[in-house]
Design an enzyme around this catalytic site. Structure first.
Site, PDB file in Angstrom:
ATOM      1  CG  ASN A  44      -6.746  -0.938   1.133  1.00  0.00           C
ATOM      2  OD1 ASN A  44      -5.990  -0.297   0.234  1.00  0.00           O
ATOM      3  ND2 ASN A  44      -6.180  -1.059   2.447  1.00  0.00           N
TER       4      ASN A  44
ATOM      5  CB  CYS B 182      -0.999  -0.073   1.246  1.00  0.00           C
ATOM      6  SG  CYS B 182      -1.855  -1.288   1.395  1.00  0.00           S
TER       7      CYS B 182
ATOM      8  CG  HIS C  75      -3.160   3.403   2.101  1.00  0.00           C
ATOM      9  ND1 HIS C  75      -3.767   2.972   0.840  1.00  0.00           N
ATOM     10  CD2 HIS C  75      -3.319   2.454   2.921  1.00  0.00           C
ATOM     11  CE1 HIS C  75      -4.033   1.673   0.971  1.00  0.00           C
ATOM     12  NE2 HIS C  75      -3.681   1.365   2.187  1.00  0.00           N
TER      13      HIS C  75
HETATM   14  N1  ACO Z   1     -18.404  -8.511   9.380  1.00  0.00           N
HETATM   15  C1  ACO Z   1     -18.769  -8.767  10.722  1.00  0.00           C
HETATM   16  N2  ACO Z   1     -18.083  -9.106  11.878  1.00  0.00           N
HETATM   17  C2  ACO Z   1     -16.821  -9.204  11.627  1.00  0.00           C
HETATM   18  C3  ACO Z   1     -15.993  -8.727  10.477  1.00  0.00           C
HETATM   19  C4  ACO Z   1     -16.967  -8.451   9.303  1.00  0.00           C
HETATM   20  N3  ACO Z   1     -16.711  -8.165   8.077  1.00  0.00           N
HETATM   21  N4  ACO Z   1     -14.877  -8.977  10.324  1.00  0.00           N
HETATM   22  C5  ACO Z   1     -14.483  -9.238  11.767  1.00  0.00           C
HETATM   23  N5  ACO Z   1     -15.577  -9.330  12.253  1.00  0.00           N
HETATM   24  C6  ACO Z   1     -15.936  -9.739  13.983  1.00  0.00           C
HETATM   25  C7  ACO Z   1     -14.737 -10.629  14.360  1.00  0.00           C
HETATM   26  O1  ACO Z   1     -14.814 -11.911  14.129  1.00  0.00           O
HETATM   27  C8  ACO Z   1     -14.689 -10.281  15.794  1.00  0.00           C
HETATM   28  O2  ACO Z   1     -15.995 -11.195  16.385  1.00  0.00           O
HETATM   29  P1  ACO Z   1     -15.629 -11.739  17.752  1.00  0.00           P
HETATM   30  O3  ACO Z   1     -15.661 -10.467  18.862  1.00  0.00           O
HETATM   31  O4  ACO Z   1     -16.852 -12.481  18.019  1.00  0.00           O
HETATM   32  O5  ACO Z   1     -14.349 -12.519  17.730  1.00  0.00           O
HETATM   33  C9  ACO Z   1     -15.148  -8.704  16.023  1.00  0.00           C
HETATM   34  O6  ACO Z   1     -16.090  -8.629  14.549  1.00  0.00           O
HETATM   35  C10 ACO Z   1     -14.208  -7.726  16.245  1.00  0.00           C
HETATM   36  O7  ACO Z   1     -13.172  -8.009  15.423  1.00  0.00           O
HETATM   37  P2  ACO Z   1     -11.829  -7.186  15.205  1.00  0.00           P
HETATM   38  O8  ACO Z   1     -10.943  -7.690  14.291  1.00  0.00           O
HETATM   39  O9  ACO Z   1     -11.447  -6.990  16.683  1.00  0.00           O
HETATM   40  O10 ACO Z   1     -12.622  -5.751  14.422  1.00  0.00           O
HETATM   41  P3  ACO Z   1     -12.023  -4.424  14.328  1.00  0.00           P
HETATM   42  O11 ACO Z   1     -12.653  -3.190  14.973  1.00  0.00           O
HETATM   43  O12 ACO Z   1     -10.672  -4.328  14.861  1.00  0.00           O
HETATM   44  O13 ACO Z   1     -12.089  -4.311  12.849  1.00  0.00           O
HETATM   45  C11 ACO Z   1     -10.881  -4.223  11.057  1.00  0.00           C
HETATM   46  C12 ACO Z   1     -11.516  -4.917  11.982  1.00  0.00           C
HETATM   47  C13 ACO Z   1     -11.816  -3.403  10.121  1.00  0.00           C
HETATM   48  C14 ACO Z   1      -9.919  -5.063   9.860  1.00  0.00           C
HETATM   49  C15 ACO Z   1      -9.631  -3.246  11.536  1.00  0.00           C
HETATM   50  O14 ACO Z   1      -9.057  -3.920  12.497  1.00  0.00           O
HETATM   51  C16 ACO Z   1      -8.844  -2.199  10.572  1.00  0.00           C
HETATM   52  O15 ACO Z   1      -9.294  -1.873   9.754  1.00  0.00           O
HETATM   53  N6  ACO Z   1      -7.649  -2.520  10.705  1.00  0.00           N
HETATM   54  C17 ACO Z   1      -6.764  -2.035   9.677  1.00  0.00           C
HETATM   55  C18 ACO Z   1      -6.226  -2.880   8.976  1.00  0.00           C
HETATM   56  C19 ACO Z   1      -6.363  -2.406   7.205  1.00  0.00           C
HETATM   57  O16 ACO Z   1      -6.976  -1.434   6.957  1.00  0.00           O
HETATM   58  N7  ACO Z   1      -5.740  -3.168   6.427  1.00  0.00           N
HETATM   59  C20 ACO Z   1      -5.729  -2.897   5.163  1.00  0.00           C
HETATM   60  C21 ACO Z   1      -4.519  -3.333   4.549  1.00  0.00           C
HETATM   61  S1  ACO Z   1      -3.159  -2.829   5.093  1.00  0.00           S
HETATM   62  C22 ACO Z   1      -3.178  -1.486   4.648  1.00  0.00           C
HETATM   63  O17 ACO Z   1      -3.685  -0.788   3.656  1.00  0.00           O
HETATM   64  C23 ACO Z   1      -2.576  -0.368   5.581  1.00  0.00           C
END
Ligand code: ACO
Length: 319
Positions: A276, A111, A246
């Site tokens: 993304n 990215c 980004h």
């Molecule tokens: N729909 C519904 N529930 C979901 C989903 C979904 N798509 N994905 C995860 N969950 C659930 C999980 O299973 C978890 O359930 P549980 O509590 O029963 O175990 C709950 O939601 C919470 O999961 P987390 O992973 O803690 O959720 P979080 O608030 O961290 O959000 C996310 C996840 C959106 C991926 C976040 O961590 C994020 O945006 N991180 C940044 C990563 C990123 O942007 N990466 C892109 C690539 S890298 C880059 O471009 C930099």
């Protein structure tokens, strides 16, 4: 000399998948995706390829610039999802736009790729090595993700963006870049590409991500590198007209704006439409705000990219 942007262009697939479409594939909901990420839709390839989209975005940038493609000295394509490892996507773009005198290569920094490619191009120009450089970010993320993993598949889209730089006198571009290979496990992708997004075999070759680790990394390192660039440039936060970051997650951008105590209105966003697109997010957004007429010569822009590696980079330049 500095590389002034003479033209921008972008290309995204026509097929759109909204959050409700995603909810038919994995257990998720429009509400969850919007609330956690800000994403509403993404554009997903059908017959398009990474180098096709890169070529179309580049053609639009060249057309807007009015520059003869034969004058382009170099083509750099930032990508980690080209349909071919070789020839590189940059050679395909060279062919598409008719940049017959250009040297061409791909750059892979996930990215962060476009901002690093942009910085590399600026370095060539300021050193007097090249005068006219086409910089592209292009990705087919849908070929890389595990479409059964709701934690990642909802985050990504496909597309390409391009800028054409031409050497001019001007305020020097200020830049910084960092990597932390020790934390590379947070976001990994093996190089064995799958054939298409429908195929569910070879899951081990799909992207793996520790979402929370990436989130924490981004909200800490992006403000840090922005401040580092400002200090190098002897500039202040208030001097910046737009922060073009980004487009990974709306909450990351909001957290960065908050840490910098800067109005969110200075952080344009389009992730609700495209999700993304990795190395393509920054040039697609640049093209969008340019074509909307939001940019005027002399305005100060800060670009910042962050992602797998871990890698992060930023630069400050005058439009
Ligand atoms: N729909 C519904 N529930 C979901 C989903 C979904 N798509 N994905 C995860 N969950 C659930 C999980 O299973 C978890 O359930 P549980 O509590 O029963 O175990 C709950 O939601 C919470 O999961 P987390 O992973 O803690 O959720 P979080 O608030 O961290 O959000 C996310 C996840 C959106 C991926 C976040 O961590 C994020 O945006 N991180 C940044 C990563 C990123 O942007 N990466 C892109 C690539 S890298 C880059 O471009 C930099």
């Amino acid at each position: 000399m500095v590389g002034k942007i003479y033209g921008t262009g972008s290309c995204v697939p026509s097929r759109v998948m909204d959050n409700n479409d995603m909810a038919k594939i994995v257990e998720t909901s429009d509400e969850w995706i919007r609330e956690r990420t800000g994403i509403e839709r993404r554009h997903i390839i059908e017959d398009e390829t990474t180098s096709y989209m890169a070529g179309q975005a580049a053609l639009r940038a060249v057309e807007q610039s009015g520059i003869d493609p034969a004058e382009i000295d170099m083509v750099i394509v930032a990508t980690s999802s080209s349909e071919t490892i070789f020839p590189c996507a940059a050679c395909e773009v060279q062919k598409t736009v008719g940049a017959v005198h250009a040297a061409a290569y791909d750059l892979n920094a996930a990215c962060t790729g476009f901002v690093l490619a942009f910085n590399s191009a600026q370095a060539y120009i300021s050193a007097g090595i090249y005068r006219t450089i086409l910089v592209v970010g292009a990705e087919s993320m849908s070929n890389m993700i595990d479409w059964t993993d709701r934690g990642t598949c909802i985050l990504f889209g496909d597309g390409a963006g391009a800028v054409l730089l031409r050497a001019e006198e001007g305020t020097p571009v200020c830049m910084a870049a960092h990597s932390d290979g020790i934390k590379g496990e947070a976001l990994t992708q093996l190089s064995r590409h799958r054939k298409g997004w429908e195929q569910e075999e070879n899951k081990e070759s799909c992207m793996h991500m520790d979402g929370q680790a990436v989130f924490k990394f981004a909200v800490r390192k992006v403000p840090e590198i922005i401040e580092e660039v400002l200090e190098k440039a002897d500039a202040k936060l208030e001097d910046i007209d737009y922060f073009v970051l980004h487009q990974a997650n709306r909450r990351i951008i909001e957290a960065v704006a908050k840490r910098l105590k800067t109005d969110l209105a200075k952080f344009p966003m389009n992730l609700e439409e495209y999700a993304n697109t990795s190395a393509a997010t920054v040039p697609i957004l640049l093209d969008e705000i340019n074509r909307k007429g939001m940019l005027q010569r002399g305005q100060k822009l800060m670009l910042a990219g962050f992602g797998a590696g871990l890698t992060w980079a930023a630069c400050l330049f005058e439009w």
